[in-house]
Design a protein around this motif. Structure first.
Motif: not given
Length: 126
Positions: A89-98
């Motif tokens: 969730d944190e990675a996606m919130r920070l803008g990770a593609v996947d």
């Protein structure tokens, strides 16, 4: 040619993904630590970062956060052998593609890279 930076503390992961992507025609560079990756990003433009979550020193999430702050156009894909819903969730919130779980299938990673680069090309044309 698009340049990809693979950041993983395991040489076998860096080498296997790097070899696969080089064979597919990408320019690939590698880093072993988050700090090394950040130094490289300061000096050179990358299209995509492939970041392991667990790195010595700065984690992949910390690297993602810093890269997004300084160069938000660089896309990042997070990989990990230790999945966590909170980290995903944190990675996606920070803008990770996947957020991919190891072992990563190179075919799936390459497809994700192609889709990401295509979206970037379309966004630049608008």
């Amino acid at each position: 040619m698009k340049t990809i930076l693979i950041v993983d503390d395991e040489a076998i992961v860096r080498d296997s993904i790097g070899d696969w992507l080089r064979t597919a025609g990408y320019q690939v560079e590698t880093a072993e630590t988050g700090e090394e990756a950040l130094e490289m990003v300061e000096k050179k433009e990358y299209s995509i970062l492939i970041l392991d979550v667990r790195l010595p020193g700065k984690s992949g999430i910390q690297v993602l956060r810093e890269v997004k702050a300084s160069k938000p156009h660089i896309k990042s894909i997070i990989i990990t052998a230790f999945p966590s819903e909170g980290l995903a969730d944190e990675a996606m919130r920070l803008g990770a593609v996947d957020y991919l779980i190891k072992p990563v299938l190179c075919e799936n990673l390459e497809r994700l890279i192609l889709e990401t680069l295509a979206k970037c090309e379309q966004a630049n044309k608008v």
